[in-house]
Design a protein around this motif. Structure first.
Motif, mmCIF file in Angstrom:
data_model
loop_
_atom_site.group_PDB
_atom_site.id
_atom_site.type_symbol
_atom_site.label_atom_id
_atom_site.label_comp_id
_atom_site.label_asym_id
_atom_site.label_seq_id
_atom_site.Cartn_x
_atom_site.Cartn_y
_atom_site.Cartn_z
ATOM 1 N N GLN A 61 48.601 105.653 41.536
ATOM 2 C CA GLN A 61 48.764 103.859 41.048
ATOM 3 C C GLN A 61 49.568 103.728 39.194
ATOM 4 O OE1 GLN A 61 47.376 101.586 42.930
ATOM 5 N NE2 GLN A 61 48.647 99.551 41.672
ATOM 6 N N VAL A 62 51.282 102.738 39.522
ATOM 7 C CA VAL A 62 51.557 102.744 39.504
ATOM 8 C C VAL A 62 51.699 101.406 38.994
ATOM 9 C CG1 VAL A 62 53.646 103.212 37.989
ATOM 10 C CG2 VAL A 62 53.211 104.589 39.166
ATOM 11 N N ASP A 63 51.087 100.574 37.094
ATOM 12 C CA ASP A 63 51.218 99.451 37.194
ATOM 13 C C ASP A 63 52.354 98.976 36.122
ATOM 14 O OD1 ASP A 63 48.921 98.703 38.146
ATOM 15 O OD2 ASP A 63 47.889 99.414 36.786
ATOM 16 N N LEU B 150 52.650 99.265 42.040
ATOM 17 C CA LEU B 150 53.382 101.240 43.014
ATOM 18 C C LEU B 150 52.497 102.081 43.026
ATOM 19 C CD1 LEU B 150 55.548 102.670 44.308
ATOM 20 C CD2 LEU B 150 56.240 103.560 42.390
ATOM 21 N N LYS B 151 51.915 102.151 44.206
ATOM 22 C CA LYS B 151 50.644 103.240 45.404
ATOM 23 C C LYS B 151 51.827 104.264 45.641
ATOM 24 C CE LYS B 151 47.031 101.908 45.521
ATOM 25 N NZ LYS B 151 46.174 101.447 45.557
ATOM 26 N N VAL C 281 60.995 102.137 40.380
ATOM 27 C CA VAL C 281 60.448 102.707 42.135
ATOM 28 C C VAL C 281 61.286 103.015 42.729
ATOM 29 C CG1 VAL C 281 60.142 101.833 44.345
ATOM 30 C CG2 VAL C 281 58.565 100.499 42.469
ATOM 31 N N HIS C 282 63.020 102.702 42.745
ATOM 32 C CA HIS C 282 63.792 103.900 43.125
ATOM 33 C C HIS C 282 63.738 104.787 42.805
ATOM 34 C CE1 HIS C 282 67.456 104.557 45.211
ATOM 35 N NE2 HIS C 282 68.649 105.009 43.583
ATOM 36 N N ARG C 283 63.940 105.033 41.260
ATOM 37 C CA ARG C 283 64.233 106.669 40.579
ATOM 38 C C ARG C 283 62.501 107.601 40.991
ATOM 39 N NH1 ARG C 283 66.160 105.967 34.659
ATOM 40 N NH2 ARG C 283 67.553 103.876 34.891
#
Length: 153
Positions: free
Chosen positions: A78-80, A121-122, A87-89
Motif C-alpha cells: 500500500q502506497v499512500d 496505490l495498492k 504510479v507511472h514510475r
C-alpha cells in the motif's frame, strides 16, 4: 508406446482421475480415451492416459504433488500519497521485473490499483519467493529514493 508400458483397467483410470467408472467407459466408447479391448475388459496404456489428461500418469495427484514441490509468495504493498507520476514510475519498474523474471524462467505477476481521488496505490505481487522478494526490493528502493528526493510531487 514410448514411455510407460503400464496398462490400466477402467476402474484404475476412474480412481486416478476421480471419475465414475461409467464416465471413463463413455470416454473410451466415444473414442476420446484410447483403449484396447482384451476379452471383456478395456485396457488403457499409460501413454494414452497421459495424452488424454495432458500430464504424466502412474501416480495419484497427491503423490505427484509431493514430487513437484513449489513455493509461491504473495505481497500487497500500500502506497499512500501516491501521485500519478509515482504510479507511472512504479508500473515501469514492475513491468521490467515481470519481464526479467520471465527471462529467468520464473513466474511473477503484478496487479496495481490506483485511487486517484485518495492518492492511494495498492500493488499485489505474486509468484515464486525469489522474484517476489526482488520486486519488493525494487519497489522499496524506488519509494525510498523518491521519498528522499521528493520526485513524486
Amino acid at each position: 508406446m514410448t514411455g510407460n508400458p503400464r496398462l490400466y483397467n477402467v476402474e484404475e483410470v476412474a480412481e486416478l482421475l476421480g471419475l465414475h467408472v461409467k464416465t471413463v467407459r463413455g470416454y473410451v466408447r466415444d473414442g476420446r480415451l484410447k483403449a484396447t479391448r482384451i476379452g471383456k475388459r478395456y485396457r488403457i496404456a499409460a501413454d494414452d492416459l497421459a495424452a488424454f489428461t495432458g500430464r504424466p500418469v502412474g501416480a495419484t495427484a497427491r503423490e505427484s504433488a509431493r514430487r513437484v514441490r513449489r513455493a509461491e509468495a504473495t505481497a500487497i504493498v500500500q502506497v499512500d500519497a501516491a501521485s500519478p507520476d509515482l504510479v507511472h514510475r512504479l508500473s515501469v519498474v514492475l513491468g521490467a521485473a515481470v519481464t526479467a523474471s520471465a527471462r529467468d524462467g520464473e513466474r511473477l505477476h503484478t496487479e496495481s490499483v490506483y485511487d486517484e481521488e485518495r492518492a492511494a496505490l495498492k500493488i499485489i505481487v505474486l509468484g515464486g519467493p525469489r522474484p517476489v522478494a526482488e520486486a519488493l526490493r525494487l519497489l522499496s528502493a524506488m519509494i525510498e529514493d523518491l521519498r528522499g528526493n521528493r520526485h513524486d510531487r
